[in-house]
Design a protein around this motif. Structure first.
Motif, PDB file in Angstrom:
ATOM      1  N   LEU A  82       0.859  -1.181   0.000  1.00 59.09           N
ATOM      2  CA  LEU A  82       0.000   0.000   0.000  1.00 59.09           C
ATOM      3  C   LEU A  82       0.896   1.232   0.000  1.00 59.09           C
ATOM      4  CD1 LEU A  82      -3.036   1.025   0.468  1.00 59.09           C
ATOM      5  CD2 LEU A  82      -2.334   1.283   2.855  1.00 59.09           C
ATOM      6  N   HIS A  83       0.827   2.037  -1.057  1.00 61.15           N
ATOM      7  CA  HIS A  83       1.665   3.225  -1.108  1.00 61.15           C
ATOM      8  C   HIS A  83       0.925   4.502  -0.736  1.00 61.15           C
ATOM      9  CE1 HIS A  83      -0.179   4.313  -4.947  1.00 61.15           C
ATOM     10  NE2 HIS A  83       0.195   3.165  -5.480  1.00 61.15           N
ATOM     11  N   SER A  84      -0.431   4.441  -0.661  1.00 60.13           N
ATOM     12  CA  SER A  84      -1.206   5.628  -0.321  1.00 60.13           C
ATOM     13  C   SER A  84      -2.428   5.244   0.495  1.00 60.13           C
ATOM     14  CB  SER A  84      -1.680   6.351  -1.583  1.00 60.13           C
ATOM     15  OG  SER A  84      -0.607   6.742  -2.395  1.00 60.13           O
ATOM     16  N   PRO A  85      -2.701   5.946   1.597  1.00 53.09           N
ATOM     17  CA  PRO A  85      -3.998   5.766   2.259  1.00 53.09           C
ATOM     18  C   PRO A  85      -5.118   6.056   1.266  1.00 53.09           C
ATOM     19  CG  PRO A  85      -2.511   7.053   3.629  1.00 53.09           C
ATOM     20  CD  PRO A  85      -1.855   6.938   2.278  1.00 53.09           C
ATOM     21  N   THR A  86      -6.238   5.369   1.439  1.00 51.43           N
ATOM     22  CA  THR A  86      -7.270   5.450   0.407  1.00 51.43           C
ATOM     23  C   THR A  86      -8.666   5.258   0.970  1.00 51.43           C
ATOM     24  OG1 THR A  86      -7.945   4.523  -1.730  1.00 51.43           O
ATOM     25  CG2 THR A  86      -7.086   2.997  -0.120  1.00 51.43           C
ATOM     26  N   VAL A  87      -9.635   5.823   0.258  1.00 44.12           N
ATOM     27  CA  VAL A  87     -11.059   5.562   0.481  1.00 44.12           C
ATOM     28  C   VAL A  87     -11.654   5.175  -0.863  1.00 44.12           C
ATOM     29  CG1 VAL A  87     -13.288   6.512   1.180  1.00 44.12           C
ATOM     30  CG2 VAL A  87     -11.195   7.229   2.378  1.00 44.12           C
ATOM     31  N   MET A  88     -12.444   4.112  -0.887  1.00 43.02           N
ATOM     32  CA  MET A  88     -13.148   3.700  -2.095  1.00 43.02           C
ATOM     33  C   MET A  88     -14.636   3.931  -1.894  1.00 43.02           C
ATOM     34  SD  MET A  88     -15.199   1.352  -3.830  1.00 43.02           S
ATOM     35  CE  MET A  88     -15.343  -0.028  -2.715  1.00 43.02           C
ATOM     36  N   LEU A  89     -15.264   4.599  -2.851  1.00 43.41           N
ATOM     37  CA  LEU A  89     -16.714   4.797  -2.842  1.00 43.41           C
ATOM     38  C   LEU A  89     -17.330   3.975  -3.959  1.00 43.41           C
ATOM     39  CD1 LEU A  89     -16.945   8.708  -2.428  1.00 43.41           C
ATOM     40  CD2 LEU A  89     -16.904   6.955  -0.632  1.00 43.41           C
ATOM     41  N   ASN A  90     -18.303   3.151  -3.615  1.00 40.09           N
ATOM     42  CA  ASN A  90     -19.018   2.364  -4.610  1.00 40.09           C
ATOM     43  C   ASN A  90     -20.036   3.261  -5.309  1.00 40.09           C
ATOM     44  OD1 ASN A  90     -19.321  -0.073  -5.897  1.00 40.09           O
ATOM     45  ND2 ASN A  90     -20.726  -0.934  -4.389  1.00 40.09           N
TER      46      ASN A  90
ATOM     47  N   LEU B 290      -6.472  13.258   4.833  1.00 36.21           N
ATOM     48  CA  LEU B 290      -6.663  13.957   3.567  1.00 36.21           C
ATOM     49  C   LEU B 290      -7.518  13.139   2.605  1.00 36.21           C
ATOM     50  CD1 LEU B 290      -3.077  15.432   3.029  1.00 36.21           C
ATOM     51  CD2 LEU B 290      -5.180  16.697   3.568  1.00 36.21           C
ATOM     52  N   ALA B 291      -7.305  11.815   2.579  1.00 31.04           N
ATOM     53  CA  ALA B 291      -8.128  10.966   1.723  1.00 31.04           C
ATOM     54  C   ALA B 291      -9.585  11.029   2.150  1.00 31.04           C
ATOM     55  CB  ALA B 291      -7.621   9.522   1.770  1.00 31.04           C
ATOM     56  N   GLY B 292      -9.817  11.031   3.463  1.00 32.17           N
ATOM     57  CA  GLY B 292     -11.181  11.119   3.960  1.00 32.17           C
ATOM     58  C   GLY B 292     -11.837  12.435   3.612  1.00 32.17           C
ATOM     59  N   ASP B 293     -11.074  13.529   3.711  1.00 28.99           N
ATOM     60  CA  ASP B 293     -11.627  14.845   3.369  1.00 28.99           C
ATOM     61  C   ASP B 293     -12.044  14.901   1.901  1.00 28.99           C
ATOM     62  OD1 ASP B 293     -11.211  15.729   5.941  1.00 28.99           O
ATOM     63  OD2 ASP B 293      -9.345  16.784   5.488  1.00 28.99           O
ATOM     64  N   ALA B 294     -11.169  14.431   1.012  1.00 31.66           N
ATOM     65  CA  ALA B 294     -11.485  14.457  -0.419  1.00 31.66           C
ATOM     66  C   ALA B 294     -12.641  13.523  -0.744  1.00 31.66           C
ATOM     67  CB  ALA B 294     -10.247  14.079  -1.232  1.00 31.66           C
ATOM     68  N   ALA B 295     -12.687  12.366  -0.067  1.00 31.01           N
ATOM     69  CA  ALA B 295     -13.771  11.413  -0.316  1.00 31.01           C
ATOM     70  C   ALA B 295     -15.116  11.993   0.111  1.00 31.01           C
ATOM     71  CB  ALA B 295     -13.505  10.104   0.417  1.00 31.01           C
ATOM     72  N   ARG B 296     -15.148  12.693   1.218  1.00 34.55           N
ATOM     73  CA  ARG B 296     -16.407  13.312   1.667  1.00 34.55           C
ATOM     74  C   ARG B 296     -16.817  14.444   0.736  1.00 34.55           C
ATOM     75  NH1 ARG B 296     -14.145  11.420   6.485  1.00 34.55           N
ATOM     76  NH2 ARG B 296     -15.634  10.127   7.670  1.00 34.55           N
ATOM     77  N   ALA B 297     -15.833  15.173   0.230  1.00 31.75           N
ATOM     78  CA  ALA B 297     -16.162  16.218  -0.744  1.00 31.75           C
ATOM     79  C   ALA B 297     -16.770  15.604  -1.998  1.00 31.75           C
ATOM     80  CB  ALA B 297     -14.911  17.023  -1.089  1.00 31.75           C
ATOM     81  N   ALA B 298     -16.212  14.498  -2.456  1.00 35.36           N
ATOM     82  CA  ALA B 298     -16.762  13.810  -3.626  1.00 35.36           C
ATOM     83  C   ALA B 298     -18.162  13.286  -3.335  1.00 35.36           C
ATOM     84  CB  ALA B 298     -15.840  12.670  -4.040  1.00 35.36           C
ATOM     85  N   ALA B 299     -18.345  12.740  -2.140  1.00 37.01           N
ATOM     86  CA  ALA B 299     -19.658  12.215  -1.769  1.00 37.01           C
ATOM     87  C   ALA B 299     -20.709  13.322  -1.766  1.00 37.01           C
ATOM     88  CB  ALA B 299     -19.579  11.536  -0.402  1.00 37.01           C
ATOM     89  N   ARG B 300     -20.342  14.499  -1.275  1.00 37.67           N
ATOM     90  CA  ARG B 300     -21.305  15.604  -1.270  1.00 37.67           C
ATOM     91  C   ARG B 300     -21.680  16.023  -2.688  1.00 37.67           C
ATOM     92  NH1 ARG B 300     -18.334  17.042   3.481  1.00 37.67           N
ATOM     93  NH2 ARG B 300     -16.765  18.161   2.261  1.00 37.67           N
ATOM     94  N   ILE B 301     -20.704  16.052  -3.581  1.00 34.94           N
ATOM     95  CA  ILE B 301     -20.997  16.406  -4.974  1.00 34.94           C
ATOM     96  C   ILE B 301     -21.968  15.402  -5.584  1.00 34.94           C
ATOM     97  CG2 ILE B 301     -19.973  16.508  -7.288  1.00 34.94           C
ATOM     98  CD1 ILE B 301     -17.415  17.610  -5.918  1.00 34.94           C
ATOM     99  N   LEU B 302     -21.785  14.129  -5.272  1.00 34.34           N
ATOM    100  CA  LEU B 302     -22.604  13.080  -5.876  1.00 34.34           C
ATOM    101  C   LEU B 302     -23.917  12.836  -5.140  1.00 34.34           C
ATOM    102  CD1 LEU B 302     -19.726  10.526  -6.614  1.00 34.34           C
ATOM    103  CD2 LEU B 302     -20.954  11.954  -8.275  1.00 34.34           C
ATOM    104  N   GLY B 303     -24.084  13.475  -3.980  1.00 35.00           N
ATOM    105  CA  GLY B 303     -25.312  13.264  -3.211  1.00 35.00           C
ATOM    106  C   GLY B 303     -25.281  12.000  -2.373  1.00 35.00           C
ATOM    107  N   LEU B 304     -24.084  11.511  -2.050  1.00 34.24           N
ATOM    108  CA  LEU B 304     -23.932  10.326  -1.213  1.00 34.24           C
ATOM    109  C   LEU B 304     -23.782  10.721   0.245  1.00 34.24           C
ATOM    110  CD1 LEU B 304     -21.351   8.353  -3.403  1.00 34.24           C
ATOM    111  CD2 LEU B 304     -23.784   7.827  -3.132  1.00 34.24           C
ATOM    112  N   SER B 305     -24.081   9.802   1.137  1.00 30.20           N
ATOM    113  CA  SER B 305     -23.885  10.050   2.551  1.00 30.20           C
ATOM    114  C   SER B 305     -22.402  10.222   2.857  1.00 30.20           C
ATOM    115  CB  SER B 305     -24.438   8.889   3.373  1.00 30.20           C
ATOM    116  OG  SER B 305     -24.068   9.026   4.752  1.00 30.20           O
ATOM    117  N   THR B 306     -22.094  11.125   3.762  1.00 35.74           N
ATOM    118  CA  THR B 306     -20.714  11.333   4.209  1.00 35.74           C
ATOM    119  C   THR B 306     -20.467  10.705   5.566  1.00 35.74           C
ATOM    120  OG1 THR B 306     -21.282  13.482   5.172  1.00 35.74           O
ATOM    121  CG2 THR B 306     -20.492  13.470   2.883  1.00 35.74           C
ATOM    122  N   GLU B 307     -21.397   9.879   6.025  1.00 39.49           N
ATOM    123  CA  GLU B 307     -21.279   9.238   7.338  1.00 39.49           C
ATOM    124  C   GLU B 307     -20.545   7.911   7.198  1.00 39.49           C
ATOM    125  OE1 GLU B 307     -22.182  10.706  10.205  1.00 39.49           O
ATOM    126  OE2 GLU B 307     -22.709  12.431   8.971  1.00 39.49           O
ATOM    127  N   TRP B 308     -19.305   7.895   7.629  1.00 44.05           N
ATOM    128  CA  TRP B 308     -18.553   6.629   7.724  1.00 44.05           C
ATOM    129  C   TRP B 308     -17.428   6.793   8.729  1.00 44.05           C
ATOM    130  CZ3 TRP B 308     -18.200   9.032   2.712  1.00 44.05           C
ATOM    131  CH2 TRP B 308     -16.958   9.643   2.420  1.00 44.05           C
TER     132      TRP B 308
END
Length: 387
Positions: free
Chosen positions: A306-314, A369-387
């Motif tokens: 693993l070279h980078s911390p990550t969040v995957m959104l389905n 930082l990965a979590g911050d960007a993932a939540r920003a993406a989730a807000r754009i897409l209308g997904l829940s940011t609760e995780w």
């Protein structure tokens, strides 16, 4: 299988979905020729493979053609008939073997295999007839009734609190063989992806922490934020034992529950790459699909890092519809403007609610930082940011 060097062999896959598509891409990146067997003319894997055999999974002519064309064959989902894999194995190297896939296709056999591997699962009972229904121990209620076969992404499952609800649920499932699992107090869900070769060498990705919504994976985080080093080591060791016990060859995902008292309980396994491992495509130096290719082609597995911390959104088909149900294109331009975003769409012809259409991997220099960007993406897409 004798190792077939890149560019010198043809690799086949049973099944034409998105997992097959990503396998085909990984195989082609090493120069392999690829063949897909799937009945759907527009299957995501079939349209990118060198050859697409349009046939059912038990079609003798199609299986014979696949065997004639390929040096080694794999499967992209667990419900490919195990007998079809056994037939192919009469002529070609098949990984995973039909016997391993058969274990994963039946929840009762799967749980028996966990026990033989020395790994604890939830207390359960088989229900195959009225006598077994009547004999269910009281302490298994409340519980979750699951069909023994063909259940995935929350399908074929019912929560039951009493014997009356259990009987009703079993009738609604048409009295097919089922497993009743005791409902346990869950703290979180984990998964481990392993790759094992014919020689018994095994490599593993870091433990993944998963969040499901409505029975479908929604979010995966790596490193797992709420998992101690000791618990992670237990999960990795348990997954390795499960793979070794059935002399597994290929990529195997094992899913676990962590209970509120801290105990680790195995849930189920999938004889293939897994949704929760899609982050490996961008956060690791080799992906789960690369290891699927290496294991079946007899190549060195290497050690994935693993070279980078990550969040995957389905990304489900719901995203393609607004609040009024009008179809639209999600705001990919806004999502891709965020740092560390990697969009993977599966090439499916049409979207519908609940259908897996793609995934979004977000990588960063830190988990925060990965979590911050993932939540920003989730807000754009209308997904829940609760995780």
């Amino acid at each position: 299988m004798t190792a077939k060097l890149p560019g010198q062999a043809t690799l086949g896959v049973m099944g034409g979905g998105q997992l097959g598509r990503m396998f085909v891409h990984a195989a082609q990146s090493l120069g392999y020729r690829t063949v897909v067997l799937d009945p759907d003319a527009d299957s995501p894997a079939g349209v990118v493979a060198h050859q697409h055999i349009r046939a059912g999974y038990l079609d003798e002519t199609g299986l014979a053609e696949l065997a004639a064309q390929c040096d080694a064959i794999t499967t992209e989902f667990e419900n490919v008939p195990a007998q079809a894999l056994a037939r192919l194995a009469e002529r070609r190297f098949v990984a995973p073997a039909g016997a391993s896939v058969a274990i994963c296709q039946d929840r009762a056999d799967e749980k028996a295999h966990f026990a033989a591997s020395g790994v604890v699962c939830a207390p359960y009972a088989q229900i195959r007839n009225e006598a077994e229904l009547a004999a269910v121990p009281d302490d298994l209620l409340p519980g979750i009734l699951k069909t023994a076969r063909m259940g995935y992404d929350g399908k074929g499952q019912s929560r039951v609190r009493s014997r009356a609800e259990l009987a009703t649920a079993w009738n609604e499932l048409r009295n097919v063989p089922c497993v009743l699992e005791q409902m346990l107090p869950l703290a979180l869900e984990l998964s481990v992806i392993s790759a094992r070769n014919e020689a018994g060498d095994i490599v593993q990705f870091p433990v993944q922490q998963n969040l499901h919504r409505d029975g479908i994976l929604a979010v995966t985080q790596v490193p797992a934020p709420n998992v101690s080093a000791e618990l992670a080591a237990q999960a990795l060791a348990s997954a390795a034992c499960i793979a070794a016990q059935m002399q597994y060859v290929g990529v195997l995902c094992v899913e676990f529950f962590v209970l509120q008292d801290g105990r680790l309980i195995v849930n189920e396994m999938a004889p293939r790459p897994h949704n929760s491992g899609h982050y490996t495509m961008d956060a690791c130096d080799v992906s789960q699909f690369d290891l699927q290719v290496r294991a079946m082609a007899g190549l060195p597995l290497g050690t994935p890092r693993l070279h980078s911390p990550t969040v995957m959104l389905n990304l489900l088909g719901d995203l393609w519809f607004d609040a009024q149900g009008v179809e639209r294109t999600p705001a990919w331009d806004q999502v891709l403007a965020l740092p560390g975003t990697h969009l993977h769409l599966y090439g499916k012809a049409s979207a519908r609610p609940g259908r897996k259409m793609g995934h979004l991997n977000i990588t960063a220099a830190s988990a925060a930082l990965a979590g911050d960007a993932a939540r920003a993406a989730a807000r754009i897409l209308g997904l829940s940011t609760e995780w």
